[in-house]
Design an enzyme around this catalytic site. Structure first.
Site, PDB file in Angstrom:
ATOM      1  N   HIS A  18       0.812  -1.221   0.000  1.00  0.00           N
ATOM      2  CA  HIS A  18       0.000   0.000   0.000  1.00  0.00           C
ATOM      3  C   HIS A  18       0.845   1.271   0.000  1.00  0.00           C
ATOM      4  O   HIS A  18       0.327   2.355   0.271  1.00  0.00           O
ATOM      5  CB  HIS A  18      -0.980  -0.019   1.190  1.00  0.00           C
ATOM      6  CG  HIS A  18      -2.045  -1.076   1.053  1.00  0.00           C
ATOM      7  ND1 HIS A  18      -2.877  -1.463   2.075  1.00  0.00           N
ATOM      8  CD2 HIS A  18      -2.404  -1.828  -0.019  1.00  0.00           C
ATOM      9  CE1 HIS A  18      -3.706  -2.416   1.646  1.00  0.00           C
ATOM     10  NE2 HIS A  18      -3.431  -2.658   0.376  1.00  0.00           N
ATOM     11  N   GLY A  73      -1.943  -9.576  12.339  1.00  0.00           N
ATOM     12  CA  GLY A  73      -2.421  -8.215  12.561  1.00  0.00           C
ATOM     13  C   GLY A  73      -3.229  -7.632  11.424  1.00  0.00           C
ATOM     14  O   GLY A  73      -3.240  -6.421  11.238  1.00  0.00           O
TER      15      GLY A  73
HETATM   16  P1  OAD Z   1      -7.446  -3.457  10.183  1.00  0.00           P
HETATM   17  O1  OAD Z   1      -7.592  -2.284  11.078  1.00  0.00           O
HETATM   18  O2  OAD Z   1      -8.548  -3.739   9.228  1.00  0.00           O
HETATM   19  O3  OAD Z   1      -7.246  -4.771  11.048  1.00  0.00           O
HETATM   20  C1  OAD Z   1      -6.297  -4.815  12.098  1.00  0.00           C
HETATM   21  C2  OAD Z   1      -6.297  -6.238  12.654  1.00  0.00           C
HETATM   22  O4  OAD Z   1      -5.289  -6.312  13.635  1.00  0.00           O
HETATM   23  C3  OAD Z   1      -7.600  -6.659  13.326  1.00  0.00           C
HETATM   24  O5  OAD Z   1      -7.999  -7.930  12.827  1.00  0.00           O
HETATM   25  C4  OAD Z   1      -7.231  -6.743  14.812  1.00  0.00           C
HETATM   26  O6  OAD Z   1      -7.944  -7.780  15.494  1.00  0.00           O
HETATM   27  C5  OAD Z   1      -5.759  -7.049  14.735  1.00  0.00           C
HETATM   28  N1  OAD Z   1      -4.974  -6.614  15.899  1.00  0.00           N
HETATM   29  C6  OAD Z   1      -5.185  -5.577  16.731  1.00  0.00           C
HETATM   30  N2  OAD Z   1      -4.219  -5.501  17.671  1.00  0.00           N
HETATM   31  C7  OAD Z   1      -3.361  -6.518  17.418  1.00  0.00           C
HETATM   32  C8  OAD Z   1      -2.168  -6.978  18.019  1.00  0.00           C
HETATM   33  N3  OAD Z   1      -1.628  -6.363  19.083  1.00  0.00           N
HETATM   34  N4  OAD Z   1      -1.546  -8.062  17.501  1.00  0.00           N
HETATM   35  C9  OAD Z   1      -2.072  -8.703  16.413  1.00  0.00           C
HETATM   36  N5  OAD Z   1      -3.193  -8.310  15.807  1.00  0.00           N
HETATM   37  C10 OAD Z   1      -3.835  -7.233  16.294  1.00  0.00           C
HETATM   38  O7  OAD Z   1      -6.038  -3.293   9.429  1.00  0.00           O
HETATM   39  P2  OAD Z   1      -5.527  -3.995   8.089  1.00  0.00           P
HETATM   40  O8  OAD Z   1      -6.021  -5.375   7.976  1.00  0.00           O
HETATM   41  O9  OAD Z   1      -4.072  -3.766   8.039  1.00  0.00           O
HETATM   42  O10 OAD Z   1      -5.546   0.307   3.449  1.00  0.00           O
HETATM   43  O11 OAD Z   1      -6.231  -3.100   7.009  1.00  0.00           O
HETATM   44  C11 OAD Z   1      -5.964  -3.330   5.658  1.00  0.00           C
HETATM   45  C12 OAD Z   1      -6.008  -2.048   4.897  1.00  0.00           C
HETATM   46  O12 OAD Z   1      -7.250  -1.394   5.145  1.00  0.00           O
HETATM   47  C13 OAD Z   1      -4.978  -1.024   5.327  1.00  0.00           C
HETATM   48  O13 OAD Z   1      -3.741  -1.232   4.724  1.00  0.00           O
HETATM   49  C14 OAD Z   1      -5.600   0.254   4.893  1.00  0.00           C
HETATM   50  C15 OAD Z   1      -6.990   0.011   5.391  1.00  0.00           C
HETATM   51  O14 OAD Z   1      -7.999   0.744   4.800  1.00  0.00           O
HETATM   52  C16 OAD Z   1      -5.532   1.474   2.815  1.00  0.00           C
HETATM   53  O15 OAD Z   1      -5.520   2.529   3.399  1.00  0.00           O
HETATM   54  C17 OAD Z   1      -5.497   1.333   1.341  1.00  0.00           C
END
Ligand code: OAD
Length: 265
Positions: free
Chosen positions: A131, A199
């Site tokens: 990204h 994560g």
């Molecule tokens: P999300 O905010 O959608 O998901 C974060 C995940 O991390 C969730 O499933 C949480 O349960 C988990 N989580 C939280 N704390 C944690 C910890 N300490 N250890 C492990 N896991 C943990 O974020 P992404 O999946 O990265 O894109 O989101 C994907 C994309 O959506 C991002 O890159 C961004 C966003 O919109 C763009 O901006 C294009």
């Protein structure tokens, strides 16, 4: 192995046959998302306190949002940048950098959806930042120049040397990912004997499809997340908990290297 509620996120109960397969895998990869940086104090997107809670992502992270209010978009990116500049990589980032050092870049690839640069700061080098990168700007006009920006930003919105508006060099909703990079990510997922997915809520495409590709080719998918995701039911293992604790423990258990000299754990 079923998703675990065991102690230590389920690590103690890993199937010995699976451990052997993981240790012997010729190619290992990881796919990370915002949760990997949570322990560094960086908010996630969809979780409690996440950036998208109570906000329309399209106002801040889409070409339409940028066209209608570039100042608002840049001030949000400047806020995020200030937070990242004041943060440090946590043990999850370090464990992945140490794993690359241990296995070598030919055997390990890190794919991330994060734009915060913390994997690079931890030392990861064979890194696909799907990204983009928060610290880089690019010309929103025709010249296409890219450069590193830093705070303070000065007059908003910043401009390229050619006079056109500048924009953060990140992928927004509705935009295509860099072709070569996403192709490399799919090749990596297809070749991986083990893919650690940590994560991420596994809902944003095309990254969300990568674990399916690994699984379909017979690779072992290990998920690290305190919550369940659309991937959980298909993952071979779900380690339920904080990546900053579970990633170093997993990497140490499977490949004997999870922390740097002088670090605890
Ligand atoms: P999300 O905010 O959608 O998901 C974060 C995940 O991390 C969730 O499933 C949480 O349960 C988990 N989580 C939280 N704390 C944690 C910890 N300490 N250890 C492990 N896991 C943990 O974020 P992404 O999946 O990265 O894109 O989101 C994907 C994309 O959506 C991002 O890159 C961004 C966003 O919109 C763009 O901006 C294009």
């Amino acid at each position: 192995m079923a998703a675990g509620d065991e102690p230590a996120g389920g690590l103690a109960a890993l199937d010995p046959a699976l451990v052997e397969r993981a240790r012997g895998a010729a190619s290992i990869a990881a796919l990370t998302g915002a949760g990997v940086s949570a322990a560094s104090g960086i908010p996630t997107f969809r979780g409690a306190g996440g950036y998208w809670r109570g906000r329309d992502p399209l106002t801040l992270a889409s070409p339409q949002g940028f066209a209608s209010d570039p100042e608002l978009v840049w001030s949000w990116y400047a806020e995020r940048r200030a937070r990242v500049d004041g943060a440090a990589p946590n043990p999850a980032h370090t464990a992945l950098a140490v794993l690359e050092e241990r296995l070598g870049p030919a055997r390990f690839t890190l794919i991330t959806q994060n734009v915060d640069g913390l994997h690079r700061r931890a030392g990861s080098r064979r890194l696909l930042e799907l990204h983009g990168c928060l610290a880089r700007a690019r010309c929103a006009g025709a010249c296409g120049r890219k450069w590193d920006w830093s705070l303070p930003l000065g007059a908003l919105p910043p401009r390229c040397a050619c006079g056109a508006l500048a924009r953060p060099d990140v992928v927004w909703f509705g935009e295509a990912l860099d072709r070569e990079m996403i192709d490399a990510a799919f090749r990596t997922a297809a070749a991986a004997g083990v893919l650690i997915v940590a994560g991420t809520s596994v809902v944003v495409e095309p990254a969300a499809s990568l674990p399916r590709v690994t699984g379909a080719r017979g690779g072992v998918v290990i998920e690290i997340n305190p919550e369940s995701t659309p991937l959980t039911a298909q993952a071979a293992v779900h380690l339920r908990g904080n990546a900053a604790e579970l990633m170093p423990a997993l990497v140490r258990m499977l490949w004997g290297a999870g922390t740097r000299r002088g670090e605890s754990g």
